[in-house]
Design an enzyme around this catalytic site. Structure first.
Site, PDB file in Angstrom:
ATOM      1  N   ASP A   1       0.849  -1.193   0.000  1.00  0.00           N
ATOM      2  CA  ASP A   1       0.000   0.000   0.000  1.00  0.00           C
ATOM      3  C   ASP A   1       0.889   1.249   0.000  1.00  0.00           C
ATOM      4  O   ASP A   1       1.849   1.341   0.766  1.00  0.00           O
ATOM      5  CB  ASP A   1      -0.867  -0.050   1.275  1.00  0.00           C
ATOM      6  N   HIS A   2       0.580   2.212  -0.848  1.00  0.00           N
ATOM      7  CA  HIS A   2       1.281   3.499  -0.911  1.00  0.00           C
ATOM      8  C   HIS A   2       2.809   3.399  -0.910  1.00  0.00           C
ATOM      9  O   HIS A   2       3.478   3.964  -0.022  1.00  0.00           O
ATOM     10  CB  HIS A   2       0.836   4.422   0.238  1.00  0.00           C
TER      11      HIS A   2
ATOM     12  N   ASP B   1       2.694   5.190  -5.353  1.00  0.00           N
ATOM     13  CA  ASP B   1       1.978   6.452  -5.200  1.00  0.00           C
ATOM     14  C   ASP B   1       2.910   7.595  -5.551  1.00  0.00           C
ATOM     15  O   ASP B   1       3.563   8.174  -4.683  1.00  0.00           O
ATOM     16  CB  ASP B   1       1.436   6.596  -3.767  1.00  0.00           C
TER      17      ASP B   1
ATOM     18  N   GLY C   1      -7.671   8.035   7.270  1.00  0.00           N
ATOM     19  CA  GLY C   1      -7.877   8.285   8.690  1.00  0.00           C
ATOM     20  C   GLY C   1      -9.346   8.270   9.075  1.00  0.00           C
ATOM     21  O   GLY C   1     -10.220   8.005   8.253  1.00  0.00           O
TER      22      GLY C   1
ATOM     23  N   HIS D   1      -9.635   4.808  -2.217  1.00  0.00           N
ATOM     24  CA  HIS D   1      -8.879   4.854  -0.956  1.00  0.00           C
ATOM     25  C   HIS D   1      -9.717   5.592   0.079  1.00  0.00           C
ATOM     26  O   HIS D   1     -10.704   6.233  -0.248  1.00  0.00           O
ATOM     27  CB  HIS D   1      -7.560   5.608  -1.166  1.00  0.00           C
TER      28      HIS D   1
ATOM     29  N   ASN E   1     -10.246   0.188  -0.415  1.00  0.00           N
ATOM     30  CA  ASN E   1      -9.334   0.131   0.730  1.00  0.00           C
ATOM     31  C   ASN E   1     -10.063   0.436   2.031  1.00  0.00           C
ATOM     32  O   ASN E   1     -10.723   1.469   2.145  1.00  0.00           O
ATOM     33  CB  ASN E   1      -8.221   1.164   0.556  1.00  0.00           C
TER      34      ASN E   1
ATOM     35  N   ASP F   1      -9.340   0.432   6.238  1.00  0.00           N
ATOM     36  CA  ASP F   1      -8.414   0.259   7.360  1.00  0.00           C
ATOM     37  C   ASP F   1      -9.035   0.796   8.651  1.00  0.00           C
ATOM     38  O   ASP F   1      -9.132   0.093   9.659  1.00  0.00           O
ATOM     39  CB  ASP F   1      -7.084   0.977   7.052  1.00  0.00           C
TER      40      ASP F   1
HETATM   41 ZN   LIG Z   1      -4.617   5.049   0.625  1.00  0.00          ZN
END
Ligand SMILES: [Zn+2]
Length: 350
Positions: free
Chosen positions: A83-84, A105, A190, A223, A266, A268
């Site tokens: 990721d990233h 990215d 976030g 994302h 995505n 998280d």
């Molecule tokens: Zn992301």
């Protein structure tokens, strides 16, 4: 089963008209939670690790855990994704470990904070595509800049400052040949994504739909797509947490995206909230406990429940057995002979 090419997983999702959740992992319990959910819902799955996760868990611990997940779950296709990635070197090292997919990215400079120029983004992404495709590894690029910061990665801001321009997305896909493309449509990394339930003024689904029309063969990636449900926030706060109220991306908007070319979603934050809520609950209700298993087990179960819900909502549930994994070496041949080339000009001439 060996780890599967993310490209194959997303091509199958496109055929089936569903999306695939990409869940971040840092430790054994999170990997187990994802596999519990995948097994229960019979879902193919993308497991992903950020640079922060690779540093936290150490590369080899984390990768061996993923290999264990693949060995223990031979009926579930698993793609392992960086990721990233912030540089060619980050992507190269992930490929050397055995990751079957990387995100370069290039929307940010190598510091992971400062927005780069379009030309810088094209150059570094193309370099990664050439290296990765030779080895049968999938590449996700990013055009436009997402809001927020997660794991120290991100430009900050609201997510509305660098919305993807569809013309640039087409040029980027043409010049880089990426398999999948993350676009900025107002989402942020976030927990604090939106200050109210998002509508068209802050979540630009029309931009996503316009890009998909012009890039039908490039898999789109959303994302910052946790839904941040109120129930998960409430559990954390009920047991002593201090989260400010916030809104994520509603499931129905993600499903609209999936009907319009989004294949990778995505997630998280929702899992982080589920884990933290479960641990806080044990601490608050039974402060005499001190065996980590007493709170890690409910934490793992809470995450598995969220992941299983997302798998069902994204439509990947029930699709684990649809196809046989193609070895990465065969995928590499497909890139070499052009049959896996997604560049819009070639698609038009086919
Ligand atoms: Zn992301």
């Amino acid at each position: 089963m060996p780890l599967v090419s993310m490209r194959q997983l997303l091509d199958e999702a496109a055929k089936g008209g569903y999306g695939v959740g990409a869940f971040n992992v840092n430790d054994m319990e999170q990997i187990q939670a994802i596999m519990m959910a995948a097994k229960q819902t019979k879902s193919p799955v993308i497991v992903q690790a950020s640079r922060g996760a690779r540093a936290f868990a150490e590369d080899l611990y984390l990768f061996r855990l993923i290999q264990a997940a693949a060995e223990l779950n031979p009926d579930i296709p698993i793609a392992m994704h960086q990721d990233h990635g912030n540089s060619f070197e980050t992507c190269r090292s992930a490929i050397a470990l055995g990751y079957t997919s990387v995100m370069m990215d290039g929307s940010l400079k190598e510091d992971g904070k400062t927005p780069s120029t379009f030309e810088e983004n094209v150059a570094v992404t193309r370099k990664v595509v050439e290296y990765a495709h030779e080895r049968g590894v999938t590449v996700e690029g990013e055009i436009g800049v997402l809001g927020g910061v997660e794991d120290g990665h991100g430009a900050g801001g609201s997510g509305l400052e660098h919305i993807t321009d569809p013309d640039q997305a087409v040029e980027f896909a043409e010049r880089t040949g990426v398999d999948a493309l993350a676009i900025a449509i107002g989402t942020s990394h976030g927990a604090y994504k939106f200050t109210k339930k998002p509508d068209g003024s802050v979540l630009k689904m029309d931009v996503l739909i316009a890009i998909h029309k012009r890039l039908p063969n490039t898999h789109l990636v959303m994302h910052g797509s946790s839904s941040v449900p109120k129930e998960l926030q409430d559990i954390v706060n009920q047991y002593g947490g201090k989260l400010k109220q916030t809104w994520g991306v509603p499931i129905e908007e993600i499903q609209l995206g999936i009907r319009n070319g989004v294949r990778k979603v995505n997630v998280d934050t929702d899992n982080r909230l589920a884990i933290t809520g479960a641990i806080r609950k044990v601490f608050a209700e039974t402060p005499e406990k001190f065996d980590p298993r007493d709170y890690m087990k409910p934490a793992r179960e809470a995450m598995a429940k969220v992941v299983a819900e997302r798998m069902t909502e994204f439509g990947q549930a029930g699709h684990a057995g649809d196809y046989k994994p193609i070895p990465i070496t065969e995928i590499a041949k497909g890139y070499a002979d052009g049959s896996l080339d997604t560049r819009p000009s070639l698609a038009a001439s086919r």
